[in-house]
Enzyme design. Structure first.
Site, PDB file in Angstrom:
ATOM      1  N   CYS A 112      -0.575   1.809   0.820  1.00  0.00           N
ATOM      2  CA  CYS A 112      -0.445   0.884  -0.305  1.00  0.00           C
ATOM      3  C   CYS A 112      -1.313   1.401  -1.464  1.00  0.00           C
ATOM      4  O   CYS A 112      -2.485   1.726  -1.279  1.00  0.00           O
ATOM      5  CB  CYS A 112      -0.888  -0.518   0.112  1.00  0.00           C
ATOM      6  N   GLY A 126      16.790 -19.594  20.724  1.00  0.00           N
ATOM      7  CA  GLY A 126      17.782 -18.652  20.216  1.00  0.00           C
ATOM      8  C   GLY A 126      19.170 -19.234  20.067  1.00  0.00           C
ATOM      9  O   GLY A 126      20.046 -18.599  19.479  1.00  0.00           O
ATOM     10  N   CYS A 154       1.927  -3.154  -0.856  1.00  0.00           N
ATOM     11  CA  CYS A 154       2.212  -4.104   0.221  1.00  0.00           C
ATOM     12  C   CYS A 154       3.229  -5.123  -0.252  1.00  0.00           C
ATOM     13  O   CYS A 154       3.140  -5.639  -1.366  1.00  0.00           O
ATOM     14  CB  CYS A 154       0.942  -4.876   0.614  1.00  0.00           C
ATOM     15  N   CYS A 170      -4.252  -1.534  -1.904  1.00  0.00           N
ATOM     16  CA  CYS A 170      -5.279  -1.809  -0.892  1.00  0.00           C
ATOM     17  C   CYS A 170      -5.444  -0.658   0.083  1.00  0.00           C
ATOM     18  O   CYS A 170      -6.334  -0.677   0.923  1.00  0.00           O
ATOM     19  CB  CYS A 170      -4.968  -3.096  -0.137  1.00  0.00           C
ATOM     20  N   CYS A 215      -2.439  -8.107   0.969  1.00  0.00           N
ATOM     21  CA  CYS A 215      -2.922  -7.060   0.093  1.00  0.00           C
ATOM     22  C   CYS A 215      -4.118  -7.567  -0.730  1.00  0.00           C
ATOM     23  O   CYS A 215      -5.156  -6.895  -0.848  1.00  0.00           O
ATOM     24  CB  CYS A 215      -1.797  -6.609  -0.825  1.00  0.00           C
TER      25      CYS A 215
END
Lengths: 257, 230, 284
Positions: free
Chosen positions: C240, C31, C265, C243, C271
């Site tokens: 979606c 980080g 998606c 899909c 997808c």
């Protein structure tokens, strides 16, 4: 607790040829309010900054005794240790709200910041605490989400006090907290400070050029001139029976404090 | 066990006025005063003899210029003339009570809180302190409607009674009274005389300046002559 | 069609070594932002110069590279970067998350969970999470050094006070390894939980700001929040249109001028895989 909460010994600091601190020593006891008075340039604000670790003296020691009784040499603390102390055990009230507040953050956010820095993570409780503190400093809790920009000068200073005291500090540094305010507003602020200091049993170092403020708030007074403490003692004795020529001048130039 | 609660030895006080060309004004020179518990000593002498200065020295408000101010404080003997600020604060909390001529008004603090302050400083719980304060105020004929108000707007006599209530609300080993009845009517003067007698009976060593000859004769055990310093 | 006349993966070896050192340091201090000597790349800032330099330093001849932009493999930015590495490194490329060893991404984390051995390289426009709150760069460094993050919590507090919720739907700040406050780059807040204890290595490159930071595998990553206003990953409340997924992050697509719209998606590979599986299922 035995012994002073803050002790300074033989502090020296010069800016070029100017001796801002010339052998200053002082003790501050738990629950004691000490006012440092003197004219502009006497070194009183420099002294406050040195005691709070914001300026390093060229020689001398500042010792702070923390809540566990551990002594810290303030002048040689690391940034991290100093910051930990100043957010956990100390509070600051500055002359200008610009230095002591975030003017673009709501009153509640200003009060909550120190708590959040110490790990508080409950939004509802932060707001409750902030509301309670607004009430204590006589600001309408309905202004919790207002920006301090929209507050009067006196309200800004009271908000600053709430922000400084919300974490329950043991030691509070105040630098001309009433400077720049109207006289009527000053009186109210001084009285609020007096009441909170007594109620919370705070140790306070108060820098002021206002003798009346010193008489009202302080147990003890240090008179500074040209980087030296020329007189120190019980507040009423220093003001009613001043010994040093400069103190006599200072007291005589005040209208019936 | 000694027979005094307060005793000065060779107490001196002079004022050095830097702003008036360094002139020295001697006020007290070699004051030897001894006050026993249960006794009330009235300071006596012409105006300007230094009675008020002596009172202020005894309270630590003026610093002594020489000599000793011995006190029985917390089971030991303490020299107030040499005490530091911490010790003087402790003495004022536990040992010496002082009723001055004028009330120093603290803005916005209700009268009952002003009166209760000496008890609160000794750690008495707030409810009890306020109850005792209210009772003392009632004795001094301060009506309840005044209790919650700050004394700043009170008359001179009312302020003086607030001051007296504050002085008598807690028991003191040593009690200093500077003209306690100056602005009181006859009825309240009687109350103050009673309060002084009660303090004496409870073992306080009382030192007072009483311009009211009648009050002085009734409460004073003896007079102590204060003479202007040469 | 590998270009000749360039070193493998465009950057010279000394530069790659310098960047790898920065990456190693970044991995060692999860980080924490590590400065590096960013090079001029043959595309403008804002198009992934930081991510490309990280990828160029990490990539080897056996790696398989996937590049996505907003989850899609077929957008200009993704296609250009993929083609760039095909030409200057000659590596294999893929659009399949599971087949890739290095995935360079702008603004998304793939829906398919990443595994050990994979590296996710983020393109980062602004690495400093505090930059809107504290304009002084030196002071932000101090705040990181002292882990003094009250200011960011104050920002969240202010959002809740004003809006009733935290007003951040992307680039939502996280604490890495309980120590450093980190910008996850402008991924949707929906993706934040995927960073937590991810088996793959995550490396972040900021080209303009010349900073690299990293989250090593299996590192704790927590989104800042309040106990009584917990962090919630948000997605459109829809399925979606292609899909049927009700768990993936969706893009809203406007289909006509009459207010018609549908959700699909954002992750095209995810997808497409689902659609292919559904077709196979139908065929079987």
């Amino acid at each position: 607790m035995n012994g002073p909460i803050l002790a300074a010994r033989d502090l020296h600091l010069a800016f070029g040829g100017l001796r801002a601190l010339d052998g200053v020593s002082l003790d501050l006891w738990p629950g004691e309010v000490v006012a440092i008075v003197g004219e502009s340039g006497s070194g009183k604000s420099t002294l406050l900054r040195v005691l709070a670790g914001q300026l390093r003296p060229q020689s001398g020691q500042v010792t702070y005794r923390d809540a566990e009784g551990v002594a810290h040499a303030v002048q040689s603390l690391s940034d991290a240790a100093l910051r930990r102390l100043s957010r956990a055990e100390w509070g600051f009230v500055h002359q200008s709200p610009r230095d002591g507040l975030r003017l673009g953050v709501s009153a509640g956010g200003n009060i909550g910041e120190r708590l959040m820095a110490l790990g508080a993570r409950h939004y509802g409780r932060l707001r409750e605490t902030a509301e309670a503190w607004l009430r204590r400093v006589e600001i309408d809790p309905g202004r919790l989400d207002d920006l301090p920009r929209a507050f009067s000068g006196g309200m800004q200073q009271r908000l600053q006090i709430a922000r400084a005291l919300v974490t329950g500090p043991r030691l509070v540094f105040m630098d001309e907290p009433t400077g720049g305010l109207d006289v009527s507003v000053q009186a109210r602020l001084l009285d609020l400070i007096r009441a909170l200091v007594a109620e919370l049993d705070l140790a306070v170092l108060l820098v002021t050029h206002d003798i009346a403020a010193a008489r009202l708030l302080a147990h003890r007074i240090l008179v500074m001139r040209r980087g030296r403490v020329v007189e120190a003692g019980l507040a009423d004795r220093v003001l009613d029976d001043p010994q040093h020529e400069y103190t006599q001048l200072l007291v005589s130039s005040v209208i019936a404090a | 066990m000694t027979d005094w609660a307060l005793r000065t030895e060779g107490l001196r006080k002079e004022f050095l006025l830097h702003l008036q060309g360094g002139v020295r004004i001697p006020v007290l020179d070699g004051v030897g005063l001894s006050v026993a518990p249960g006794e009330c000593v009235a300071l006596h002498g012409p105006s300007g003899a230094g009675k008020s200065t002596l009172m202020r020295c005894l309270y630590g408000n003026y610093g002594a210029g020489g000599g000793r101010i011995l006190l029985r404080h917390g089971g030991r003997t303490l020299d107030l003339a040499a005490a530091d600020a911490q010790e003087v604060r402790a003495v004022r909390r536990e040992t010496i009570g002082y009723v001055s001529q004028f009330l120093r008004v603290i803005p916005r603090v209700p009268a009952v809180q002003v009166v209760a302050a000496p008890l609160r400083a000794r750690g008495v719980a707030e409810a009890e302190a306020l109850a005792r304060a209210a009772a003392m105020m009632a004795r001094l004929n301060l009506p309840p409607r005044l209790h919650a108000l700050p004394p700043a707007t009170f008359s001179g006599g009312e302020q003086q009674r607030v001051n007296l209530a504050r002085g008598f609300v807690a028991p003191w080993p040593v009690l200093l009274l500077d003209e306690p009845t100056a602005s009181l009517d006859a009825a309240n003067r009687e109350v103050v005389v009673d309060l002084i007698e009660e303090a004496k009976a409870a073992g306080s060593a009382v030192v007072g300046i009483f311009h009211d000859a009648d009050v002085r004769e009734r409460v004073a055990t003896r007079l102590f002559e204060v003479r202007p310093a040469a | 069609m590998t270009e000749t006349g360039y070193n493998f993966a465009y950057l010279d070896e000394a530069t790659k070594r310098m960047i790898r050192r920065a990456i190693l340091k970044a991995v060692a201090i999860p980080g924490h932002q590590v400065p590096f000597g960013g090079r001029e790349m043959p595309l403008p800032y804002g198009w992934g110069t930081g991510g490309i330099q990280v990828t160029a330093s990490l990539i080897g001849r056996d790696d398989v590279l996937k590049v996505i932009d907003q989850g899609a493999d077929d957008t200009t930015n993704a296609v250009s970067i993929r083609r760039f590495f095909a030409r200057v490194a000659g590596v294999a490329t893929t659009e399949r998350t599971a087949a890739a060893t290095i995935i360079q991404t702008r603004h998304r984390i793939p829906e398919t969970p990443l595994r050990e051995g994979q590296i996710l390289v983020y393109q980062v426009p602004m690495p400093e999470p505090l930059f809107r709150l504290e304009p002084r760069v030196a002071e932000t460094r101090r705040l990181h050094a002292l882990a003094d993050y009250g200011l960011m919590q104050v920002k969240l507090y202010e959002d809740i006070a004003r809006l009733g919720h935290v007003g951040l739907s992307y680039n939502y700040p996280v604490m890495v390894n309980h120590r450093y406050l980190m910008s996850p780059s402008p991924i949707p807040a929906f993706d934040n939980p995927k960073m937590h204890r991810m088996p793959a290595l995550q490396v972040f490159g900021a080209g303009r700001e010349k900073r690299i930071y990293a989250v090593p595998p299996y590192t704790a990553v927590h989104s800042l929040d309040f106990e009584d206003h917990p962090f919630r990953p948000i997605r459109a409340d829809a399925r979606c249109a292609l899909c049927g997924s009700d768990a993936s992050y969706l893009d809203e697509v406007v289909t006509d001028d009459a207010g018609g719209r549908l959700f699909v998606c954002s992750d095209t590979d995810y997808c497409g895989e689902r659609q292919a599986r559904q077709r196979r299922g139908e065929a079987a």
